[in-house]
Design an enzyme around this catalytic site. Structure first.
Site, PDB file in Angstrom:
ATOM      1  N   GLY A 208      53.637  13.238  21.028  1.00 21.39           N
ATOM      2  CA  GLY A 208      53.870  12.098  21.609  1.00 21.39           C
ATOM      3  C   GLY A 208      54.129  12.158  23.228  1.00 21.39           C
TER       4      GLY A 208
ATOM      5  N   TYR B 217      45.995  -2.153  22.115  1.00 19.71           N
ATOM      6  CA  TYR B 217      47.116  -1.960  22.653  1.00 19.71           C
ATOM      7  C   TYR B 217      47.373  -2.176  24.214  1.00 19.71           C
ATOM      8  CZ  TYR B 217      47.160   2.095  19.284  1.00 19.71           C
ATOM      9  OH  TYR B 217      47.105   2.946  18.217  1.00 19.71           O
TER      10      TYR B 217
ATOM     11  N   CYS C 223      29.673  -8.260  21.651  1.00 16.04           N
ATOM     12  CA  CYS C 223      29.893  -9.712  21.738  1.00 16.04           C
ATOM     13  C   CYS C 223      31.190  -9.967  21.397  1.00 16.04           C
ATOM     14  CB  CYS C 223      28.824 -10.121  20.580  1.00 16.04           C
ATOM     15  SG  CYS C 223      28.617 -12.140  20.326  1.00 16.04           S
ATOM     16  N   GLU C 224      32.200  -9.937  22.171  1.00 17.14           N
ATOM     17  CA  GLU C 224      33.574 -10.090  22.068  1.00 17.14           C
ATOM     18  C   GLU C 224      34.112 -10.167  23.593  1.00 17.14           C
ATOM     19  OE1 GLU C 224      36.814 -10.290  19.544  1.00 17.14           O
ATOM     20  OE2 GLU C 224      34.954  -9.397  18.842  1.00 17.14           O
TER      21      GLU C 224
END
Length: 454
Positions: A264, A354, A381-382
């Site tokens: 992380g 996110y 298409c979004e």
């Protein structure tokens, strides 16, 4: 004036030449586009290797100073190909895998089974079998049910499986709820906290492993999140794991030999951001853990860590070709220029998933135009198909320009999809003025080959 590239969030091999064109490890972006097309993931091999060495050396040095050993596992989920697995292993890293596919790639790369780990909260029987047959160095057990499943698979093969138990400490860190993985209300691991008078789920699992002769309890595993830029959480979580280790030893006489404190480690995504420094974080963690071992009167175990994004993320960029450019009047009177590129959320889902922030620049030429507020969007298409939410680009950005998005080496290709049946871009490695394809571009024929009625 076009922004000067050198420095974070770009890889160390990215510069601009006298004409203003970006050059990656000696290869101009125009040549990359001509030879490999766009969009394309471009990976700076020397940068990957340098970062891998930096993490290994920093942690080996810091932990040696407190009398502990450490292994560095590259978290393959960030991005894994045969070449990348070879690169990091040649630099002294082991490889952590999270699926049978990742395990197969690492094995194909020649990484010895003993230098591999297998993660996963819902491993299939085939994945467990493949790990055992490969002789992996550790299987990270994620539930009580999995203790029995791994033991049964080991017994069927006449082997003893080395396992670690993944625990959740309640310490969580990272940029988004979905990537903060040590809080209690999520799918990973077993909590170190239990009801009063009862064993915690983590303790129950550790005792269950010890009760199975088919299993060897190698150690305890913890992971607190992703894209962490404050190292203090690592030390707090690791202290909780050392407490659990000491508790288990007092109860059973078994002092486990290894503790994994996960990955992380954060990187810079935007100009001005500062990534975690491996030397500093290694020093801080090692000192905190040495102090904890004194308090607990237990010797330090061998440690392991799992950087992924921190090694491959900054080494990569995504190269696009600009298409439609559209100015849009905003309600506050400003104008935002929508710059459409020939990829989108299928090659980088993180901004949509996110709200992740990225940086982009026009990289094929020099521009003297004033910067304007822009949003880089894809061709899907979004309406949520956003690559970079907000960035300053030259006012003369136009169709045909080459545009690059920095720090996409991690999770771009590994989370890519075929949404709208777009084909996934290639991964191209660059080093010493030359490029080569690591993962080829998908074709429409590839898509049709999966369609049973095609």
């Amino acid at each position: 004036m076009t922004t000067s590239i050198p420095g974070e969030p770009w890889s160390t091999g990215v510069t601009r030449d006298a004409s203003g064109e970006a050059v990656v490890a000696g290869v101009p972006v125009s040549r990359l586009a001509a030879e490999h097309g766009t969009p394309a993931y471009v990976l700076d091999e020397a940068d990957v290797r340098t970062r891998a060495r930096a993490y290994r050396r920093a942690f080996e040095t810091a932990f040696a100073e407190v009398g502990a050993g450490v292994d560095v596992y590259y978290a393959g989920k960030a991005f894994l190909s045969v070449a990348v697995a070879r690169w990091v292993h040649e630099e002294g890293l082991r490889v952590d895998t999270a699926s049978g596919g990742e395990l197969a790639v690492a094995l194909r790369a020649g990484v010895p089974g003993a230098h591999l780990g297998l993660h996963g909260n819902n491993k299939s029987d085939d994945e467990i079998a493949a790990a055992l047959e490969a002789g992996v160095g550790r299987i990270i057990v994620d539930s009580l049910a999995e203790v029995d499943r791994v033991a049964a698979a080991a017994a069927a093969r006449g082997v003893v499986a080395p396992v670690m138990v993944r625990v959740t400490t309640g310490v969580h860190a990272g940029g988004h709820e979905y990537i903060s993985t040590a809080h209690e209300d999520q799918k990973f691991g077993l909590s170190v906290h239990g009801r009063e008078g009862e064993d915690s789920p983590a303790t129950t699992a550790l005792l269950a492993v010890l009760a199975r002769p088919e299993l060897h309890l190698l150690g305890i595993h913890s992971h607190i999140g992703s894209q962490i830029l404050d190292a203090s959480g690592f030390a707090v979580a690791a202290r909780a794991v050392l407490d659990l280790r000491a508790h288990l030893a007092a109860r059973t006489g078994v002092l486990v030999e290894e503790v994994d404190i996960g990955g992380g480690y954060g990187i810079a995504y935007l100009p001005g951001e500062v990534a975690l420094d491996p030397a500093r974080v290694a020093k801080d963690i090692s000192v905190a853990l040495a102090d904890a071992s004194v308090d607990l009167s237990t010797p330090l175990p061998r440690f392991s860590i799992e950087p992924g994004r921190a090694i491959v993320g900054p080494a990569g960029l995504t190269l696009y070709r600009v298409g439609t450019v559209k100015p849009v009047q905003l309600s506050d009177g400003r104008v935002r220029t929508y710059v459409s590129v020939d990829g989108g959320m299928s090659d980088n889902i993180r901004p949509a998933l996110y709200g992740a922030q990225y940086h982009a620049e026009v990289v094929g030429r020099l521009s003297e135009a004033e910067p304007v507020l822009a949003r880089v969007v894809g061709k899907h298409c979004e309406s949520g198909d956003i690559v970079v939410h907000e960035v300053l680009l030259p006012a003369d950005v136009r169709e045909g320009d080459l545009l690059a998005v920095a720090a996409t080496g991690a999770y771009g290709r590994s989370m890519a999809s075929n949404y709208n049946l777009l084909t996934r871009p290639p991964v191209v490695a660059v080093t010493d003025g030359a490029s080569r394809v690591l993962v080829r571009r998908e074709t429409v024929d590839d898509l049709l080959a999966l369609d049973a009625d095609a």
